[in-house]
Write a protein that holds these residues in place. Structure first.
Motif, PDB file in Angstrom:
ATOM      1  N   LYS A   6      21.369 125.064  53.434  1.00 59.65           N
ATOM      2  CA  LYS A   6      21.490 126.396  54.017  1.00 59.65           C
ATOM      3  C   LYS A   6      20.826 127.412  53.096  1.00 59.65           C
ATOM      4  N   LYS A   7      21.054 127.245  51.799  1.00 63.29           N
ATOM      5  CA  LYS A   7      20.430 128.081  50.779  1.00 63.29           C
ATOM      6  C   LYS A   7      20.484 127.357  49.457  1.00 63.29           C
ATOM      7  N   VAL A  10      20.823 128.922  41.726  1.00 64.13           N
ATOM      8  CA  VAL A  10      20.562 128.489  40.355  1.00 64.13           C
ATOM      9  C   VAL A  10      21.832 128.802  39.574  1.00 64.13           C
ATOM     10  N   VAL A  11      22.430 127.765  38.978  1.00 66.66           N
ATOM     11  CA  VAL A  11      23.713 127.902  38.289  1.00 66.66           C
ATOM     12  C   VAL A  11      23.496 127.813  36.785  1.00 66.66           C
ATOM     13  N   PHE A  12      24.019 128.797  36.061  1.00 64.18           N
ATOM     14  CA  PHE A  12      23.943 128.841  34.607  1.00 64.18           C
ATOM     15  C   PHE A  12      25.346 128.674  34.043  1.00 64.18           C
ATOM     16  N   LEU A  43      30.384 134.805  38.243  1.00 64.02           N
ATOM     17  CA  LEU A  43      29.504 135.880  38.689  1.00 64.02           C
ATOM     18  C   LEU A  43      28.454 135.356  39.649  1.00 64.02           C
ATOM     19  N   GLN A  44      28.073 136.217  40.608  1.00 63.03           N
ATOM     20  CA  GLN A  44      27.030 135.834  41.552  1.00 63.03           C
ATOM     21  C   GLN A  44      26.148 137.030  41.845  1.00 63.03           C
ATOM     22  N   ALA A  45      24.840 136.775  41.873  1.00 64.43           N
ATOM     23  CA  ALA A  45      23.864 137.778  42.296  1.00 64.43           C
ATOM     24  C   ALA A  45      23.091 137.190  43.462  1.00 64.43           C
ATOM     25  N   SER A  46      23.134 137.866  44.601  1.00 65.15           N
ATOM     26  CA  SER A  46      22.365 137.436  45.760  1.00 65.15           C
ATOM     27  C   SER A  46      21.059 138.206  45.751  1.00 65.15           C
ATOM     28  N   GLY A  50      15.342 135.116  47.799  1.00 60.64           N
ATOM     29  CA  GLY A  50      15.312 134.186  46.672  1.00 60.64           C
ATOM     30  C   GLY A  50      16.624 133.452  46.537  1.00 60.64           C
ATOM     31  N   PRO A  51      16.716 132.638  45.517  1.00 62.94           N
ATOM     32  CA  PRO A  51      17.979 131.916  45.311  1.00 62.94           C
ATOM     33  C   PRO A  51      19.053 132.842  44.752  1.00 62.94           C
ATOM     34  N   ASP A  52      20.307 132.480  44.990  1.00 63.31           N
ATOM     35  CA  ASP A  52      21.420 133.174  44.341  1.00 63.31           C
ATOM     36  C   ASP A  52      21.447 132.747  42.882  1.00 63.31           C
ATOM     37  N   LEU A  53      21.860 133.644  42.006  1.00 58.21           N
ATOM     38  CA  LEU A  53      22.100 133.315  40.603  1.00 58.21           C
ATOM     39  C   LEU A  53      23.609 133.277  40.420  1.00 58.21           C
ATOM     40  N   ILE A  54      24.109 132.194  39.845  1.00 60.09           N
ATOM     41  CA  ILE A  54      25.546 132.024  39.654  1.00 60.09           C
ATOM     42  C   ILE A  54      25.796 131.696  38.192  1.00 60.09           C
ATOM     43  N   PHE A  55      26.843 132.307  37.631  1.00 53.74           N
ATOM     44  CA  PHE A  55      27.169 132.133  36.220  1.00 53.74           C
ATOM     45  C   PHE A  55      28.629 131.721  36.075  1.00 53.74           C
TER      46      PHE A  55
END
Length: 127
Positions: A6-7, A10-12, A43-46, A50-55
């Protein structure tokens, strides 16, 4: 079956979630949203287009972070993992409970970590 994400996220894995939040919010101007479901919060940035950034705050070592995570939208995470295993893919973490659903981790041929995530509202198997 194949992978039909679905999407992509990128997980840090970071050592200090508050420091990460300050850096991305204040230094870069990228707004991270605090999410509940893991201790501490994550934390999440949509990012549009682009891809979501997840921390997540947890120990990360080179080679397992960042990781690319594919979100499944049709359910059947157990089926996808079984198919990958049948194709000889190295499954690192079998399907297990994750914030809001289910996840599994596997390696590509060069040893890079990849993952799957599926909402808990979807069936784990569609077979």
């Amino acid at each position: 079956m194949g992978l039909k994400p679905k999407k992509v996220s990128v997980v840090f894995y970071v050592s200090d979630i508050a420091r990460t939040e300050a850096f991305y919010n204040q230094t870069l101007g990228l707004q991270l949203e605090r999410m509940e479901g893991a201790e501490p919060f994550w934390l999440q940035a949509s990012i549009e287009g682009g891809p979501d950034l997840i921390f997540f705050e947890m120990e990360g070592v080179r080679g397992n972070t960042p990781a690319i995570v594919f979100e499944l939208d049709e359910g059947g995470i157990d089926d996808v993992v079984a198919e990958l295993a049948q194709k000889g893919v190295n499954i690192v973490t079998p399907v297990s409970e994750a914030p809001g659903g289910w996840s599994a981790d596997f390696l590509d041929p060069d040893g890079f970590g990849l993952g799957l995530w599926q909402s808990g509202e979807l069936p784990r198997s569609v077979k």
